[in-house]
Design a protein around this motif. Structure first.
Motif, PDB file in Angstrom:
ATOM      1  N   ARG A   6       0.817  -1.212   0.000  1.00 11.42           N
ATOM      2  CA  ARG A   6       0.000   0.000   0.000  1.00 11.42           C
ATOM      3  C   ARG A   6       0.851   1.262   0.000  1.00 11.42           C
ATOM      4  NH1 ARG A   6      -3.016  -1.967   5.150  1.00 11.42           N
ATOM      5  NH2 ARG A   6      -0.845  -2.383   5.443  1.00 11.42           N
ATOM      6  N   THR A   7       2.130   1.139   0.321  1.00 11.78           N
ATOM      7  CA  THR A   7       2.954   2.330   0.461  1.00 11.78           C
ATOM      8  C   THR A   7       4.180   2.337  -0.433  1.00 11.78           C
ATOM      9  OG1 THR A   7       4.207   1.324   2.266  1.00 11.78           O
ATOM     10  CG2 THR A   7       2.255   2.623   2.866  1.00 11.78           C
ATOM     11  N   SER A   8       4.310   1.358  -1.306  1.00 13.74           N
ATOM     12  CA  SER A   8       5.530   1.254  -2.090  1.00 13.74           C
ATOM     13  C   SER A   8       5.220   0.906  -3.539  1.00 13.74           C
ATOM     14  CB  SER A   8       6.424   0.166  -1.488  1.00 13.74           C
ATOM     15  OG  SER A   8       7.525  -0.067  -2.321  1.00 13.74           O
ATOM     16  N   ASP A   9       6.038   1.424  -4.462  1.00 12.83           N
ATOM     17  CA  ASP A   9       5.932   1.059  -5.867  1.00 12.83           C
ATOM     18  C   ASP A   9       6.861  -0.106  -6.188  1.00 12.83           C
ATOM     19  OD1 ASP A   9       4.012   2.855  -6.585  1.00 12.83           O
ATOM     20  OD2 ASP A   9       5.442   4.406  -7.152  1.00 12.83           O
TER      21      ASP A   9
ATOM     22  N   TRP B   9       2.468  -4.825  -9.690  1.00  5.82           N
ATOM     23  CA  TRP B   9       1.873  -3.876 -10.642  1.00  5.82           C
ATOM     24  C   TRP B   9       1.097  -2.803  -9.904  1.00  5.82           C
ATOM     25  CZ3 TRP B   9      -0.293  -5.364 -15.954  1.00  5.82           C
ATOM     26  CH2 TRP B   9       0.580  -6.222 -16.621  1.00  5.82           C
ATOM     27  N   LEU B  10       0.521  -3.153  -8.780  1.00  2.00           N
ATOM     28  CA  LEU B  10      -0.289  -2.241  -7.986  1.00  2.00           C
ATOM     29  C   LEU B  10       0.168  -2.298  -6.540  1.00  2.00           C
ATOM     30  CD1 LEU B  10      -3.869  -3.086  -9.313  1.00  2.00           C
ATOM     31  CD2 LEU B  10      -2.517  -1.041  -9.832  1.00  2.00           C
ATOM     32  N   PRO B  11       0.037  -1.259  -5.779  1.00  2.48           N
ATOM     33  CA  PRO B  11      -0.293   0.088  -6.237  1.00  2.48           C
ATOM     34  C   PRO B  11       0.921   0.713  -6.907  1.00  2.48           C
ATOM     35  CG  PRO B  11       0.169   0.125  -3.903  1.00  2.48           C
ATOM     36  CD  PRO B  11       0.270  -1.323  -4.348  1.00  2.48           C
ATOM     37  N   THR B  12       0.693   1.789  -7.610  1.00  5.73           N
ATOM     38  CA  THR B  12       1.789   2.453  -8.305  1.00  5.73           C
ATOM     39  C   THR B  12       1.482   3.930  -8.483  1.00  5.73           C
ATOM     40  OG1 THR B  12       3.152   2.439 -10.293  1.00  5.73           O
ATOM     41  CG2 THR B  12       0.812   1.890 -10.575  1.00  5.73           C
ATOM     42  N   ALA B  13       2.532   4.710  -8.515  1.00  2.00           N
ATOM     43  CA  ALA B  13       2.395   6.126  -8.831  1.00  2.00           C
ATOM     44  C   ALA B  13       2.626   6.370 -10.325  1.00  2.00           C
ATOM     45  CB  ALA B  13       3.396   6.945  -8.017  1.00  2.00           C
ATOM     46  N   ASP B  14       3.118   5.347 -11.036  1.00  2.00           N
ATOM     47  CA  ASP B  14       3.401   5.458 -12.463  1.00  2.00           C
ATOM     48  C   ASP B  14       2.081   5.400 -13.238  1.00  2.00           C
ATOM     49  OD1 ASP B  14       4.002   5.021 -15.163  1.00  2.00           O
ATOM     50  OD2 ASP B  14       5.687   3.696 -14.727  1.00  2.00           O
ATOM     51  N   PRO B  15       1.701   6.491 -13.918  1.00  2.00           N
ATOM     52  CA  PRO B  15       0.410   6.492 -14.616  1.00  2.00           C
ATOM     53  C   PRO B  15       0.327   5.458 -15.734  1.00  2.00           C
ATOM     54  CG  PRO B  15       1.647   8.509 -15.097  1.00  2.00           C
ATOM     55  CD  PRO B  15       2.415   7.761 -14.058  1.00  2.00           C
ATOM     56  N   ARG B  16       1.441   5.164 -16.414  1.00  2.00           N
ATOM     57  CA  ARG B  16       1.410   4.144 -17.473  1.00  2.00           C
ATOM     58  C   ARG B  16       1.134   2.760 -16.884  1.00  2.00           C
ATOM     59  NH1 ARG B  16       6.649   3.695 -20.160  1.00  2.00           N
ATOM     60  NH2 ARG B  16       7.301   3.885 -18.013  1.00  2.00           N
ATOM     61  N   GLN B  17       1.772   2.478 -15.765  1.00  2.00           N
ATOM     62  CA  GLN B  17       1.573   1.185 -15.119  1.00  2.00           C
ATOM     63  C   GLN B  17       0.139   1.079 -14.593  1.00  2.00           C
ATOM     64  OE1 GLN B  17       4.712   0.132 -12.421  1.00  2.00           O
ATOM     65  NE2 GLN B  17       3.485  -1.449 -11.420  1.00  2.00           N
TER      66      GLN B  17
ATOM     67  N   SER C 197     -10.506 -21.588 -25.028  1.00  2.00           N
ATOM     68  CA  SER C 197      -9.766 -20.619 -24.227  1.00  2.00           C
ATOM     69  C   SER C 197      -9.777 -19.316 -25.005  1.00  2.00           C
ATOM     70  CB  SER C 197      -8.327 -21.091 -24.008  1.00  2.00           C
ATOM     71  OG  SER C 197      -7.537 -20.026 -23.521  1.00  2.00           O
ATOM     72  N   VAL C 198     -10.327 -18.275 -24.407  1.00  2.00           N
ATOM     73  CA  VAL C 198     -10.265 -16.937 -24.999  1.00  2.00           C
ATOM     74  C   VAL C 198      -9.164 -16.209 -24.232  1.00  2.00           C
ATOM     75  CG1 VAL C 198     -11.512 -14.839 -25.571  1.00  2.00           C
ATOM     76  CG2 VAL C 198     -12.731 -17.033 -25.504  1.00  2.00           C
ATOM     77  N   TRP C 199      -8.177 -15.695 -24.950  1.00  2.00           N
ATOM     78  CA  TRP C 199      -7.009 -15.146 -24.297  1.00  2.00           C
ATOM     79  C   TRP C 199      -6.684 -13.745 -24.801  1.00  2.00           C
ATOM     80  CZ3 TRP C 199      -3.192 -13.895 -27.692  1.00  2.00           C
ATOM     81  CH2 TRP C 199      -3.202 -14.543 -28.923  1.00  2.00           C
ATOM     82  N   ALA C 200      -5.981 -13.026 -23.945  1.00  2.00           N
ATOM     83  CA  ALA C 200      -5.455 -11.705 -24.309  1.00  2.00           C
ATOM     84  C   ALA C 200      -4.107 -11.553 -23.617  1.00  2.00           C
ATOM     85  CB  ALA C 200      -6.411 -10.601 -23.860  1.00  2.00           C
ATOM     86  N   GLU C 201      -3.186 -10.908 -24.302  1.00  3.27           N
ATOM     87  CA  GLU C 201      -1.880 -10.625 -23.712  1.00  3.27           C
ATOM     88  C   GLU C 201      -1.690  -9.119 -23.621  1.00  3.27           C
ATOM     89  OE1 GLU C 201       0.656 -14.577 -24.905  1.00  3.27           O
ATOM     90  OE2 GLU C 201       0.963 -12.777 -26.126  1.00  3.27           O
ATOM     91  N   ILE C 202      -1.134  -8.714 -22.496  1.00  6.13           N
ATOM     92  CA  ILE C 202      -0.857  -7.311 -22.212  1.00  6.13           C
ATOM     93  C   ILE C 202       0.647  -7.148 -22.053  1.00  6.13           C
ATOM     94  CG2 ILE C 202      -1.163  -5.446 -20.526  1.00  6.13           C
ATOM     95  CD1 ILE C 202      -3.729  -6.126 -21.847  1.00  6.13           C
ATOM     96  N   ASP C 203       1.235  -6.255 -22.827  1.00  6.15           N
ATOM     97  CA  ASP C 203       2.645  -5.916 -22.643  1.00  6.15           C
ATOM     98  C   ASP C 203       2.731  -4.850 -21.569  1.00  6.15           C
ATOM     99  OD1 ASP C 203       3.417  -7.620 -24.713  1.00  6.15           O
ATOM    100  OD2 ASP C 203       3.279  -6.036 -26.218  1.00  6.15           O
ATOM    101  N   LEU C 204       3.722  -4.993 -20.693  1.00  3.54           N
ATOM    102  CA  LEU C 204       3.958  -3.972 -19.686  1.00  3.54           C
ATOM    103  C   LEU C 204       4.514  -2.722 -20.343  1.00  3.54           C
ATOM    104  CD1 LEU C 204       5.651  -6.165 -16.977  1.00  3.54           C
ATOM    105  CD2 LEU C 204       3.458  -5.034 -16.775  1.00  3.54           C
ATOM    106  N   PRO C 205       4.315  -1.558 -19.718  1.00  4.64           N
ATOM    107  CA  PRO C 205       4.936  -0.346 -20.268  1.00  4.64           C
ATOM    108  C   PRO C 205       6.450  -0.519 -20.377  1.00  4.64           C
ATOM    109  CG  PRO C 205       3.398   0.216 -18.522  1.00  4.64           C
ATOM    110  CD  PRO C 205       3.542  -1.286 -18.519  1.00  4.64           C
ATOM    111  N   ASP C 206       7.051   0.169 -21.353  1.00  7.43           N
ATOM    112  CA  ASP C 206       8.505   0.105 -21.523  1.00  7.43           C
ATOM    113  C   ASP C 206       9.201   0.376 -20.195  1.00  7.43           C
ATOM    114  OD1 ASP C 206       8.190  -0.367 -24.205  1.00  7.43           O
ATOM    115  OD2 ASP C 206       8.456   1.717 -24.775  1.00  7.43           O
ATOM    116  N   GLY C 207      10.244  -0.411 -19.928  1.00  2.00           N
ATOM    117  CA  GLY C 207      11.039  -0.200 -18.734  1.00  2.00           C
ATOM    118  C   GLY C 207      10.520  -0.935 -17.515  1.00  2.00           C
ATOM    119  N   LEU C 208       9.386  -1.602 -17.605  1.00  4.63           N
ATOM    120  CA  LEU C 208       8.859  -2.346 -16.461  1.00  4.63           C
ATOM    121  C   LEU C 208       8.821  -3.810 -16.836  1.00  4.63           C
ATOM    122  CD1 LEU C 208       7.530  -2.307 -13.664  1.00  4.63           C
ATOM    123  CD2 LEU C 208       5.340  -2.128 -14.831  1.00  4.63           C
ATOM    124  N   ASP C 209       9.517  -4.626 -16.076  1.00  9.49           N
ATOM    125  CA  ASP C 209       9.560  -6.063 -16.326  1.00  9.49           C
ATOM    126  C   ASP C 209       9.318  -6.749 -14.992  1.00  9.49           C
ATOM    127  OD1 ASP C 209      10.393  -8.746 -16.672  1.00  9.49           O
ATOM    128  OD2 ASP C 209      11.785  -8.162 -18.249  1.00  9.49           O
TER     129      ASP C 209
END
Length: 165
Positions: free
Chosen positions: A7-10, A51-59, A146-158
């Motif tokens: 709750r307090t860290s990215d 991934w959550l919580p985050t201050a990064d708006p893209r994430q 199986s219905v699937w979707a893949e989401i790429d993380l924003p650049d720089g986040l792995d």
């Protein structure tokens, strides 16, 4: 290993995923409350994976996209296939794969042409806009799909990268 309060860290709660990633499964029956349970399960996984919580708006936007995609795929399984059997989340590297398994062994039929001003038929169109890739796979044992979707993380986040010291 110390785990920071999410709750307090990215910083990621899991300092590193194994090379093959991490898989989360949620077995499902019926349709009542299914979408909410799947969203809660996904939100918890996103917290556990950092991934959550985050201050990064893209994430944060990508996390919101993940939750919306889960809602749409599960809602479609409830409306058109009698309910999903399983939700599967697989985080690996910079990709999150979402799969919703249902017992109906028929190919997806997106409503074409897409008519934004008409009610209904928007779920798969939204998934196509939000996901990096998506599709379906017909299953034979047990029968279904199986219905699937893949989401790429924003650049720089792995999700497999350890946090900065």
């Amino acid at each position: 290993m110390s785990v920071s309060d999410p709750r307090t860290s990215d910083r990621p709660v899991l300092p590193a995923l194994p090379p093959h990633g991490q898989l989360r499964r949620l077995a499902l029956t019926g349709t009542a409350g299914t979408v909410g349970r799947c969203r809660d399960h996904t939100r918890q996984a996103l917290h556990d994976w950092g991934w959550l919580p985050t201050a990064d708006p893209r994430q944060r936007e990508r996390a919101d996209d993940v939750l919306l995609i889960v809602s749409e795929l599960v809602t479609n399984a409830c409306r058109h296939a009698g309910g999903p059997d399983q939700l599967v989340l697989h985080a690996r590297g910079s990709v999150l794969r979402i799969e919703v398994l249902d017992p109906l062994p028929t190919a997806l039929q997106p409503r074409l042409p897409h008519r934004p001003g008409q009610p209904g038929g928007h779920g798969l169109h939204m998934v196509a806009l939000l996901a990096s890739r998506w599709g379906h796979t017909l299953l034979t044992e047990p029968p279904g799909k199986s219905v699937w979707a893949e989401i790429d993380l924003p650049d720089g986040l792995d999700v497999s990268d350890p946090p900065d010291a």
